[in-house]
Design a protein around this motif. Structure first.
Motif, PDB file in Angstrom:
ATOM      1  N   GLY A 252      33.482  37.159  40.451  1.00 26.33           N
ATOM      2  CA  GLY A 252      32.659  38.299  40.686  1.00 26.33           C
ATOM      3  C   GLY A 252      33.293  39.499  41.332  1.00 26.33           C
ATOM      4  N   LYS A 253      34.384  39.323  41.992  1.00 21.15           N
ATOM      5  CA  LYS A 253      35.001  40.536  42.913  1.00 21.15           C
ATOM      6  C   LYS A 253      35.849  41.291  42.212  1.00 21.15           C
ATOM      7  N   MET A 254      36.333  40.592  40.939  1.00 19.53           N
ATOM      8  CA  MET A 254      37.534  41.317  40.064  1.00 19.53           C
ATOM      9  C   MET A 254      36.702  42.023  38.839  1.00 19.53           C
ATOM     10  N   VAL A 255      35.380  41.551  38.656  1.00 24.10           N
ATOM     11  CA  VAL A 255      34.797  42.415  37.555  1.00 24.10           C
ATOM     12  C   VAL A 255      35.065  43.825  37.502  1.00 24.10           C
ATOM     13  N   GLN A 256      34.377  44.558  38.720  1.00 21.03           N
ATOM     14  CA  GLN A 256      34.439  46.063  38.817  1.00 21.03           C
ATOM     15  C   GLN A 256      35.790  46.692  38.773  1.00 21.03           C
ATOM     16  N   PRO A 257      36.911  46.137  39.610  1.00 22.78           N
ATOM     17  CA  PRO A 257      38.169  46.578  39.600  1.00 22.78           C
ATOM     18  C   PRO A 257      38.876  46.431  38.234  1.00 22.78           C
ATOM     19  N   PHE A 258      38.605  45.388  37.350  1.00 30.18           N
ATOM     20  CA  PHE A 258      38.869  45.234  36.090  1.00 30.18           C
ATOM     21  C   PHE A 258      38.674  46.190  35.052  1.00 30.18           C
ATOM     22  N   LEU A 259      37.275  46.659  35.145  1.00 29.05           N
ATOM     23  CA  LEU A 259      36.618  47.624  34.520  1.00 29.05           C
ATOM     24  C   LEU A 259      37.138  49.032  34.968  1.00 29.05           C
ATOM     25  N   ALA A 379      26.449  30.664  50.216  1.00 35.25           N
ATOM     26  CA  ALA A 379      27.121  31.917  50.512  1.00 35.25           C
ATOM     27  C   ALA A 379      28.870  31.520  50.893  1.00 35.25           C
ATOM     28  N   LEU A 380      28.799  30.303  51.625  1.00 31.20           N
ATOM     29  CA  LEU A 380      30.326  29.757  51.708  1.00 31.20           C
ATOM     30  C   LEU A 380      31.065  29.569  50.486  1.00 31.20           C
ATOM     31  N   GLY A 381      30.316  29.095  49.661  1.00 32.19           N
ATOM     32  CA  GLY A 381      30.860  28.625  48.123  1.00 32.19           C
ATOM     33  C   GLY A 381      31.106  29.711  47.440  1.00 32.19           C
ATOM     34  N   LEU A 382      30.647  31.100  47.746  1.00 37.27           N
ATOM     35  CA  LEU A 382      31.007  32.045  47.218  1.00 37.27           C
ATOM     36  C   LEU A 382      32.106  33.032  47.906  1.00 37.27           C
ATOM     37  N   MET A 383      32.081  32.930  49.055  1.00 43.92           N
ATOM     38  CA  MET A 383      32.976  33.593  50.041  1.00 43.92           C
ATOM     39  C   MET A 383      34.506  33.421  50.068  1.00 43.92           C
ATOM     40  N   LEU A 384      34.794  31.773  50.356  1.00 43.70           N
ATOM     41  CA  LEU A 384      35.954  31.577  50.257  1.00 43.70           C
ATOM     42  C   LEU A 384      36.863  31.943  48.989  1.00 43.70           C
ATOM     43  N   PRO A 385      36.476  31.441  47.884  1.00 41.14           N
ATOM     44  CA  PRO A 385      37.174  31.500  46.500  1.00 41.14           C
ATOM     45  C   PRO A 385      37.494  33.195  46.452  1.00 41.14           C
ATOM     46  N   ALA A 386      36.295  33.951  46.497  1.00 41.71           N
ATOM     47  CA  ALA A 386      36.306  35.545  46.676  1.00 41.71           C
ATOM     48  C   ALA A 386      37.359  35.978  47.347  1.00 41.71           C
ATOM     49  N   MET A 387      37.523  35.637  48.639  1.00 37.46           N
ATOM     50  CA  MET A 387      38.562  36.280  49.538  1.00 37.46           C
ATOM     51  C   MET A 387      39.891  36.037  49.049  1.00 37.46           C
ATOM     52  N   ALA A 388      40.350  35.325  48.044  1.00 37.89           N
ATOM     53  CA  ALA A 388      41.530  35.168  47.649  1.00 37.89           C
ATOM     54  C   ALA A 388      41.551  35.595  46.278  1.00 37.89           C
ATOM     55  N   SER A 389      40.696  35.929  45.727  1.00 40.23           N
ATOM     56  CA  SER A 389      40.527  36.237  44.217  1.00 40.23           C
ATOM     57  C   SER A 389      41.255  37.590  43.893  1.00 40.23           C
ATOM     58  N   GLY A 390      41.428  38.587  44.915  1.00 37.21           N
ATOM     59  CA  GLY A 390      42.061  39.661  44.593  1.00 37.21           C
ATOM     60  C   GLY A 390      43.421  39.419  44.366  1.00 37.21           C
ATOM     61  N   ILE A 396      48.797  36.998  39.068  1.00 36.52           N
ATOM     62  CA  ILE A 396      48.962  36.550  37.783  1.00 36.52           C
ATOM     63  C   ILE A 396      48.486  37.236  36.615  1.00 36.52           C
ATOM     64  N   GLY A 397      47.892  38.511  37.037  1.00 37.94           N
ATOM     65  CA  GLY A 397      47.270  39.376  35.990  1.00 37.94           C
ATOM     66  C   GLY A 397      45.867  39.080  35.552  1.00 37.94           C
ATOM     67  N   TYR A 398      45.427  40.124  34.887  1.00 44.09           N
ATOM     68  CA  TYR A 398      43.822  39.850  34.656  1.00 44.09           C
ATOM     69  C   TYR A 398      43.769  38.785  33.450  1.00 44.09           C
ATOM     70  N   GLN A 399      44.580  38.782  32.469  1.00 46.72           N
ATOM     71  CA  GLN A 399      44.382  37.670  31.305  1.00 46.72           C
ATOM     72  C   GLN A 399      44.465  36.120  31.995  1.00 46.72           C
ATOM     73  N   ASP A 400      45.698  35.842  32.746  1.00 45.86           N
ATOM     74  CA  ASP A 400      45.730  34.445  33.201  1.00 45.86           C
ATOM     75  C   ASP A 400      44.346  34.226  34.335  1.00 45.86           C
ATOM     76  N   PHE A 401      43.945  35.291  34.979  1.00 48.70           N
ATOM     77  CA  PHE A 401      42.941  35.467  35.994  1.00 48.70           C
ATOM     78  C   PHE A 401      41.667  35.066  35.144  1.00 48.70           C
ATOM     79  N   PHE A 402      41.273  35.504  34.289  1.00 46.74           N
ATOM     80  CA  PHE A 402      39.835  35.343  33.507  1.00 46.74           C
ATOM     81  C   PHE A 402      40.011  33.876  32.648  1.00 46.74           C
ATOM     82  N   SER A 403      41.347  33.554  32.204  1.00 44.70           N
ATOM     83  CA  SER A 403      41.430  32.213  31.853  1.00 44.70           C
ATOM     84  C   SER A 403      41.307  31.029  32.818  1.00 44.70           C
ATOM     85  N   LEU A 404      41.752  31.447  34.048  1.00 46.82           N
ATOM     86  CA  LEU A 404      41.448  30.474  35.192  1.00 46.82           C
ATOM     87  C   LEU A 404      39.993  30.237  35.332  1.00 46.82           C
ATOM     88  N   VAL A 405      39.187  31.200  35.405  1.00 47.12           N
ATOM     89  CA  VAL A 405      37.583  31.362  35.718  1.00 47.12           C
ATOM     90  C   VAL A 405      37.165  30.293  34.396  1.00 47.12           C
TER      91      VAL A 405
END
Length: 425
Positions: A252-259, A379-390, A396-405
């Motif tokens: 979620g947090k990386m969609v807007q920056p990716f675009l 909310a906790l399940g969203l917040m903790l992963p999102a804090m580190a997502s950036g 690792i870059g966008y390609q590996d990042f979305f592959s991880l998703v």
């Protein structure tokens, strides 16, 4: 009876459910999604953007700690109107802060106030929904409330961002453009507060669960936690609520920056205006349709039959971002089509999550508080992963990042299988 003399013990739910869940979804989107674009436009890197905007999600995580007091003091109806006024103040403060030298600290503080008010509003609104509607109505309107909640999210992250982009592309300074947008959103919440003060029904069951003394208040407060964590199947339910949306939490947090990021950095290099158009126009169509279809299907077939199809629809369309990261297309039709598909899948799949939480909380003396605990876990399940997502994306870059998703979709399938096995209906 209200002060205006109108009897409002009964209202057609269509008069208030759409506006109530627009008001519930909008500040959440502003605090954790629109703020991403705001900070990116003002020059912040992905790691700090994701961390700060995820940290602002903390009020939704800890709201169970004051949810019992919403039960104990005043009515859910009054809490709704009061918190909408508080959100009006918070968004107005952001508008003023962007003109000051200390804009970052003041803006984060004002957004925190808006987040705290919005989290309290969620407690009251979700409790009010269960008090004002019978079980059959709750099942029917679950898709509608989800639709308008997500529509608010998309209108904020799409429509508001698009308007800000138009102002910026027209030669306005980003700070000035965003200040105007926050002033407009503050005005919207003043209108919401006045509308709901007039139009919300007055259920007979919407009364304060008052205690007579401090000891009784504390005992009631503790009892809400004890009864929640003693509910049958609590371990499975917690795993499901924390992990069902893990891929989305990372994504979620990386969609807007990716675009927005330049192609040299692995992004699509869209303008702020294009990002807003794609999300606010085409994304809204997808989420509205997905939510409506999900609600209709849920009311007809029930959660157990819908769980697996909805889990698959929630996760698999995210693979579109893998394609975008590798192909880096410039065709807006293709990009918007994928966003429609991904948002339809989310609207459809999220219906199962909401129904699961409501079914888990039904039949309790503290339904409102227990539902707040569920949304806090969500909310906790969203917040903790999102804090580190950036920081993960930067490493690792966008390609590996979305592959991880996509790899993390396996986690969703595991908890879905466990929940399905333990589900009776």
């Amino acid at each position: 009876m209200l002060a205006n003399g109108l009897k409002t013990s009964r209202r057609n739910p269509w008069f208030w459910i759409p506006s109530l869940y627009l008001a519930e979804g909008f500040p959440n989107a502003v605090v954790v999604t629109v703020a991403v674009v705001l900070l990116k436009n003002l020059g912040m890197d992905n790691g700090r953007v994701a961390f700060f905007t995820s940290l602002l999600y903390l009020p939704w995580v800890i709201k169970p700690f004051w949810a019992p007091f919403v039960d104990m003091f005043s009515t859910k109806r009054k809490w709704i109107v009061l918190m909408q006024m508080a959100i009006f103040i918070g968004l107005g403060a952001v508008s003023g802060a962007l003109h000051t030298p200390f804009w970052l600290s003041i803006t984060l503080g004002a957004l925190w106030w808006a987040a705290l008010s919005s989290a309290t509003h969620d407690i009251a609104a979700d409790g009010f929904y269960m008090l004002a509607l019978n079980e059959q109505q709750q099942a029917f309107y679950v898709g509608i409330r989800s639709t308008f909640y997500r529509a608010a999210n998309m209108l904020a992250s799409g429509g508001v961002v698009w308007l800000a982009g138009r102002l910026i592309s027209g030669g306005n300074d980003p700070s000035a453009a965003w200040s105007l947008m926050f002033a407009a959103m503050a005005l919207l919440f003043l209108i919401f507060a006045l509308w709901h003060w007039m139009i919300l029904p007055v259920p007979e069951s919407d009364v304060a669960n008052k205690a007579n003394g401090a000891r009784e208040i504390l005992g009631d407060f503790v009892n809400t936690f004890v009864t929640f964590f003693r509910k049958p199947g609590i371990g499975v339910a917690m795993a499901f609520m924390l992990l069902y949306r893990l891929p989305e939490a990372i994504l979620g947090k990386m969609v807007q920056p990716f675009l927005l990021d330049k192609t040299i950095d692995g992004g699509l290099q869209l303008t702020t205006e294009q990002v807003g158009l794609a999300n606010g126009t085409f994304g809204v169509a997808g989420i509205v349709l997905g939510g409506i279809v999900g609600g209709i299907v849920m009311s007809r077939f029930g959660l157990r039959k819908c769980l697996w199809p909805m889990a698959l629809m929630l996760t698999l369309p995210s693979g579109f971002y893998c394609y975008l990261a590798f192909a880096l297309p410039s065709d807006m039709t293709l990009i918007c089509s994928g966003i429609v598909l991904e948002q339809f899948g989310y609207g459809f799949g999220f219906t199962a999550y909401m129904m699961y939480m409501m079914m888990f909380c039904e039949g309790s003396e503290y339904t409102t508080s227990h539902y707040a605990f569920c949304t806090g876990l969500m909310a906790l399940g969203l917040m903790l992963p999102a804090m580190a997502s950036g920081w993960i994306q930067q490493a690792i870059g966008y390609q590996d990042f979305f592959s991880l998703v996509m790899i993390l979709c396996v986690v969703t399938f595991i908890v879905t299988a466990i929940a399905y096995k333990n589900m009776k209906r």
